[in-house]
Design an enzyme around this catalytic site. Sequence first.
Site, PDB file in Angstrom:
ATOM      1  N   GLU A 270      47.483  26.099  25.614  1.00 59.48           N
ATOM      2  CA  GLU A 270      46.688  26.026  26.159  1.00 59.48           C
ATOM      3  C   GLU A 270      45.625  24.756  26.258  1.00 59.48           C
ATOM      4  O   GLU A 270      46.131  24.256  25.403  1.00 59.48           O
ATOM      5  CB  GLU A 270      45.788  27.114  25.096  1.00 59.48           C
ATOM      6  CG  GLU A 270      44.007  26.767  26.575  1.00 59.48           C
ATOM      7  CD  GLU A 270      44.116  27.084  28.265  1.00 59.48           C
ATOM      8  OE1 GLU A 270      43.335  26.639  28.569  1.00 59.48           O
ATOM      9  OE2 GLU A 270      44.931  28.899  28.263  1.00 59.48           O
TER      10      GLU A 270
ATOM     11  N   CYS B 171      24.078  40.997  50.286  1.00 59.59           N
ATOM     12  CA  CYS B 171      24.874  40.057  49.379  1.00 59.59           C
ATOM     13  C   CYS B 171      25.839  40.861  50.222  1.00 59.59           C
ATOM     14  O   CYS B 171      26.378  42.329  50.219  1.00 59.59           O
ATOM     15  CB  CYS B 171      25.000  40.514  47.878  1.00 59.59           C
ATOM     16  SG  CYS B 171      25.797  40.371  46.699  1.00 59.59           S
TER      17      CYS B 171
ATOM     18  N   GLN C 182      38.819  37.714  30.139  1.00 56.15           N
ATOM     19  CA  GLN C 182      38.761  38.247  31.246  1.00 56.15           C
ATOM     20  C   GLN C 182      37.139  39.341  31.257  1.00 56.15           C
ATOM     21  O   GLN C 182      36.720  39.618  30.765  1.00 56.15           O
ATOM     22  CB  GLN C 182      39.220  39.389  30.723  1.00 56.15           C
ATOM     23  CG  GLN C 182      41.173  39.219  31.240  1.00 56.15           C
ATOM     24  CD  GLN C 182      41.732  38.637  30.565  1.00 56.15           C
ATOM     25  OE1 GLN C 182      41.322  38.533  29.292  1.00 56.15           O
ATOM     26  NE2 GLN C 182      42.945  38.596  30.207  1.00 56.15           N
TER      27      GLN C 182
ATOM     28  N   CYS D  79      25.384  50.445  47.063  1.00 56.01           N
ATOM     29  CA  CYS D  79      24.396  48.890  46.155  1.00 56.01           C
ATOM     30  C   CYS D  79      23.989  48.980  48.004  1.00 56.01           C
ATOM     31  O   CYS D  79      24.176  48.492  48.441  1.00 56.01           O
ATOM     32  CB  CYS D  79      25.822  47.991  46.371  1.00 56.01           C
ATOM     33  SG  CYS D  79      25.470  46.232  46.390  1.00 56.01           S
TER      34      CYS D  79
ATOM     35  N   ASN E 269      49.952  33.462  31.075  1.00 51.21           N
ATOM     36  CA  ASN E 269      49.475  34.002  31.944  1.00 51.21           C
ATOM     37  C   ASN E 269      48.647  33.197  33.492  1.00 51.21           C
ATOM     38  O   ASN E 269      47.598  32.448  32.259  1.00 51.21           O
ATOM     39  CB  ASN E 269      48.213  34.444  31.181  1.00 51.21           C
ATOM     40  CG  ASN E 269      47.519  35.396  31.729  1.00 51.21           C
ATOM     41  OD1 ASN E 269      47.577  35.413  32.449  1.00 51.21           O
ATOM     42  ND2 ASN E 269      45.836  35.731  31.067  1.00 51.21           N
TER      43      ASN E 269
ATOM     44  N   CYS F 190      30.776  41.363  47.574  1.00 53.09           N
ATOM     45  CA  CYS F 190      31.725  42.758  46.727  1.00 53.09           C
ATOM     46  C   CYS F 190      32.513  43.251  48.538  1.00 53.09           C
ATOM     47  O   CYS F 190      32.195  43.424  49.289  1.00 53.09           O
ATOM     48  CB  CYS F 190      31.184  44.106  46.549  1.00 53.09           C
ATOM     49  SG  CYS F 190      30.970  43.410  45.365  1.00 53.09           S
TER      50      CYS F 190
ATOM     51  N   CYS G 299      23.157  44.385  39.860  1.00 53.13           N
ATOM     52  CA  CYS G 299      23.500  44.288  40.977  1.00 53.13           C
ATOM     53  C   CYS G 299      24.388  45.786  39.934  1.00 53.13           C
ATOM     54  O   CYS G 299      24.312  45.499  38.308  1.00 53.13           O
ATOM     55  CB  CYS G 299      24.471  43.263  40.544  1.00 53.13           C
ATOM     56  SG  CYS G 299      26.305  42.915  40.896  1.00 53.13           S
TER      57      CYS G 299
ATOM     58  N   CYS H  28      47.176  36.945  38.453  1.00 52.50           N
ATOM     59  CA  CYS H  28      46.017  37.386  39.024  1.00 52.50           C
ATOM     60  C   CYS H  28      45.937  37.499  40.554  1.00 52.50           C
ATOM     61  O   CYS H  28      45.087  37.491  41.448  1.00 52.50           O
ATOM     62  CB  CYS H  28      44.436  36.189  38.261  1.00 52.50           C
ATOM     63  SG  CYS H  28      44.914  35.138  38.497  1.00 52.50           S
TER      64      CYS H  28
END
Length: 383
Positions: free
Chosen positions: A268, A11, A211, A3, A313, A14, A87, A340
Site C-alpha cells: 500500500e 441536495c 469502506q 428524503c 483492490n 443521491c 441526512c 469499485c
Amino acid sequence: MQCDYFDAGLCRSCTEMGIPYSAQLQSKEAHLRHQLSAFREITWLPSYASDESAFRNKAKMVVGGTVGSPTLGILDADGLGVDLRACGLCSPGLTQTLPAIAAFITAAGLTPYSVPERRGELKYVLVTESPDGELMLRFVLSGEAPLPRLRQHLAALQHELPDAVVVSANIHPEHKATLEGEQEILLTERSSLPMRLDGLTLHLRTRSFFQTNTAVARELYRQGSDWVREVGPATLWDLYCGVGGFALHSARALADGDAGHPRITGIEMSEEAIASAQLSADEAGLRGLEFAAGDATAFVRDAEEQPEMVIVNPPRRGLGAELCALLDQSPTRHVLYSSCNAVTLAKDLARMPGLEPIRVRLMDMFPQSHHYETMVLLRRRNL
C-alpha cells in the site's frame, strides 16, 4: 427511501433517490452483467444488498454559514452552505454528533471557509463511526491559527461526545477542490479508531481508507476469506491493501485450515495504513504476514518470486495496462479482484486473457447511487 432534502431540491447527491431499492439493485446487476458480457463462463453469485438508509459510517460535511449559525452538509451552486444534518444515509451515531459539532464550531469561534471569497478557517468536518460506536473527528482547516481554540474547547466537546476518542486537525491551506491536506495534527492521545469485524480489529488512522458501509465491508471480507480458503495458497499478495483488511482476514482463514500459516505480503502506498495493518497483525497474533509501503506495480515488476494467489483492490481507475500484463504473464494461479468501478474492471479483465473470471458477486456498498462494489475470482486458464 424518502428524503426531504432531495424532495425540496436542496441536495441531489443521491442520483437514485426515489427509485425503489429493489429496482436500484436490478439496475446495478444489469449494468455489471453488460460490462462483463464478454466473459461467458462466469458463475454469478447472489448480490449482497445493503440497508437502503442509515448505512454510512462516515460523514464528510462541508462547513458553511457563519460562526454563530454554521451549516454542515454541502455547498449550493453559489458556494453557500446547505445544512444536511438529518441526512438519512448516515448512521444514527453520526447524525447525533452533528449538533454538538455545530455548537463546538460556534464556541471555538471557527469561521466557516467561504469558497466564493476564498477566506475563512474551517473547511470540512469528517466524522467516522466504528462498529463499537466510537468516533473519529477531523477538522479540516485552512491554516494553523485556530488550533489554540480547538485545544481550548476540546474537553467540552468530548464531554458532549464521550465516544470521540480520536480528534485531529488537518491543515489544508490551498484553495482547491480536494478534501484534505498533507499535514495532520492529533489533538488526542489516541491516534487510531478500532474497526472490529468478525473478531479482527482493523486500526483506522486519520488519513487511512476504510469502506463507508460497515455491513457490506464485513461481507466483502467474508466472501474474500471463503475464496482464499477454498484456493488454499501457500503464498499470497494483497495489493492496494489499505489497512490490511483482505490480508488479515485471509491469514486467519488459512491459519484455520490444514495449510498452516501462509506467507502473505500486503502492499500500500500509505505508510500510515501500513503501520495500522502491522499493528492489527501483531495484535491478532497472525504469523507469516508482512506489510510494506510502496507502489503495487513497481512491487510486482521488481519481485523475484511470484505468489500462488494475488488479491487486488485498486482505486476507481483500476489496475492499468502494465500491472495487468505483469499479472497475466506471471505464474500466479488465482487472482481475487475487488473493484469499485465495473467499467475499469472489465478493461482490466480483458487485459489478462491468461486468467479467466470464474465467479462474480455484486456487493451494494452505495445504495441511492449508481455505484457498487464487485468481487471477481479469476483462475489461470488450463489449470
